[in-house]
Write a protein that holds these residues in place. Structure first.
Motif, PDB file in Angstrom:
ATOM      1  N   SER A 153       0.829  -1.203   0.000  1.00  0.00           N
ATOM      2  CA  SER A 153       0.000   0.000   0.000  1.00  0.00           C
ATOM      3  C   SER A 153       0.865   1.255   0.000  1.00  0.00           C
ATOM      4  N   SER A 154       0.398   2.277  -0.730  1.00  0.00           N
ATOM      5  CA  SER A 154       1.084   3.576  -0.772  1.00  0.00           C
ATOM      6  C   SER A 154       0.030   4.653  -0.983  1.00  0.00           C
ATOM      7  N   PRO A 155       0.348   5.916  -0.686  1.00  0.00           N
ATOM      8  CA  PRO A 155      -0.647   6.980  -0.836  1.00  0.00           C
ATOM      9  C   PRO A 155      -1.157   7.092  -2.267  1.00  0.00           C
ATOM     10  N   LEU A 186      -6.620  10.671  -5.107  1.00  0.00           N
ATOM     11  CA  LEU A 186      -7.609  11.014  -4.094  1.00  0.00           C
ATOM     12  C   LEU A 186      -6.926  11.151  -2.737  1.00  0.00           C
ATOM     13  N   VAL A 187      -7.048  12.307  -2.144  1.00  0.00           N
ATOM     14  CA  VAL A 187      -6.388  12.600  -0.866  1.00  0.00           C
ATOM     15  C   VAL A 187      -6.932  11.690   0.231  1.00  0.00           C
ATOM     16  N   CYS A 221     -11.475   0.674  -2.170  1.00  0.00           N
ATOM     17  CA  CYS A 221     -11.788   1.715  -3.145  1.00  0.00           C
ATOM     18  C   CYS A 221     -11.805   1.105  -4.544  1.00  0.00           C
ATOM     19  N   SER A 222     -12.768   1.535  -5.354  1.00  0.00           N
ATOM     20  CA  SER A 222     -12.844   1.107  -6.749  1.00  0.00           C
ATOM     21  C   SER A 222     -13.126   2.310  -7.640  1.00  0.00           C
ATOM     22  N   SER A 223     -12.518   3.454  -7.295  1.00  0.00           N
ATOM     23  CA  SER A 223     -12.799   4.696  -8.014  1.00  0.00           C
ATOM     24  C   SER A 223     -12.174   4.741  -9.400  1.00  0.00           C
ATOM     25  N   CYS A 224     -11.059   4.069  -9.613  1.00  0.00           N
ATOM     26  CA  CYS A 224     -10.395   4.099 -10.914  1.00  0.00           C
ATOM     27  C   CYS A 224     -11.201   3.274 -11.926  1.00  0.00           C
ATOM     28  N   ILE A 225     -11.653   3.926 -12.978  1.00  0.00           N
ATOM     29  CA  ILE A 225     -12.489   3.281 -13.978  1.00  0.00           C
ATOM     30  C   ILE A 225     -11.830   3.397 -15.348  1.00  0.00           C
ATOM     31  N   VAL A 228     -11.033   8.949 -12.834  1.00  0.00           N
ATOM     32  CA  VAL A 228     -11.200   8.858 -11.386  1.00  0.00           C
ATOM     33  C   VAL A 228     -12.162   9.951 -10.935  1.00  0.00           C
ATOM     34  N   PRO A 229     -13.418   9.636 -10.706  1.00  0.00           N
ATOM     35  CA  PRO A 229     -14.365  10.645 -10.231  1.00  0.00           C
ATOM     36  C   PRO A 229     -13.850  11.318  -8.960  1.00  0.00           C
ATOM     37  N   GLY A 230     -13.896  12.636  -8.936  1.00  0.00           N
ATOM     38  CA  GLY A 230     -13.409  13.382  -7.779  1.00  0.00           C
ATOM     39  C   GLY A 230     -11.966  13.817  -7.887  1.00  0.00           C
ATOM     40  N   SER A 231     -11.277  13.375  -8.935  1.00  0.00           N
ATOM     41  CA  SER A 231      -9.877  13.758  -9.139  1.00  0.00           C
ATOM     42  C   SER A 231      -9.789  14.804 -10.241  1.00  0.00           C
ATOM     43  N   ASP A 232      -9.265  15.981  -9.911  1.00  0.00           N
ATOM     44  CA  ASP A 232      -9.104  17.029 -10.919  1.00  0.00           C
ATOM     45  C   ASP A 232      -8.149  16.599 -12.023  1.00  0.00           C
TER      46      ASP A 232
END
Length: 248
Positions: free
Chosen positions: A15-17, A21-22, A65-69, A221-225
């Protein structure tokens, strides 16, 4: 299903940051793309949501998390909007060159200015010219560089577009069913040209001319600028647990 001579071995990172997504942590599952089956494996894995980095194919495997699409543009159904047509018009003085995936000092200079301006706190901030060369050249798959140059104003020795200034470039894989944009960069001082958008639009036209149905953009990535721009290229398919589905 992969039909190569040897089923690839997969590994998972610690795991890493998360870079998108913050406050989130990320893990990746990955395998190596080497040998005579690398191109075929890259095709198969790309269709399954993997991305390539040098000789590695990877995809997120985050625990909570499964935000990456994974997203890909549907070429035959894509029609540039008025805004996109204006961007294409502003860049009609550019010449596209498809060249071998060989790193040059000119490319690295442009890449360095782009990184320092747009991603100085990212994972590529410390890339040296040798790191850049490895990114471009270390590959067993069907890949190439796409350079975009200004048309030379004065023809000194014939209409050689290589004499024009390099303003943008994209490292691109050719897959069995499309073009996969691995990494692109451009002259940040030419913001009025919207060169990042232009390169995607141009790749759609290249895929259309080649008879390829998709342009792969990697992860939305929803929520990622950083990744929000990918949602704007419609129609697009997104990879779901049920397979690729056309986005509503």
């Amino acid at each position: 299903m992969y039909e190569g001579r040897k089923f690839p071995q997969f590994y998972i990172t610690a795991s890493s940051p998360c870079p998108y997504l913050v406050g989130r942590m990320e893990r990746k599952v990955f395998t190596h793309l080497i040998g005579e089956d690398a191109a075929r494996l890259n095709d198969t894995l790309s269709q399954g949501g993997f991305r390539r980095s040098q000789n590695i194919a990877y995809r997120p495997a985050c625990e909570q998390c499964s935000s990456c699409i994974s997203v890909r543009i549907v070429v035959d159904q894509f029609h540039p909007s008025r805004t996109y047509r204006r961007i294409l018009g502003r860049n009609r003085d550019l010449v596209r060159l498809e060249v071998e995936s060989r790193a040059t000092s000119e490319q690295y200079s442009l890449f360095r200015r782009y990184i320092d301006s747009r991603h100085s706190d990212g994972g590529m901030a410390e890339m040296t010219v040798l790191d850049y060369a490895a990114m471009v050249e270390d590959s067993f798959v069907n890949t190439h560089m796409v350079e975009y140059r200004l048309k030379p104003r004065i023809r000194l020795a014939g209409p050689d577009p290589r004499k024009g200034e390099l303003v943008a470039a994209a490292l691109t894989d050719r897959l069995a069913d499309g073009l996969s944009m691995i990494y692109s960069f451009y002259d940040v001082d030419l913001s009025h040209r919207s060169l990042g958008t232009f390169m995607i639009l141009d790749h759609v036209e290249r895929a259309r001319a080649l008879g390829l149905p998709y342009v792969y953009l990697g992860y939305w990535v929803p929520g990622s600028d950083k990744m929000g721009y990918k949602e704007r290229f419609r129609p697009q398919e997104r990879l779901t647990p049920e397979g690729w589905r056309l986005a509503e």
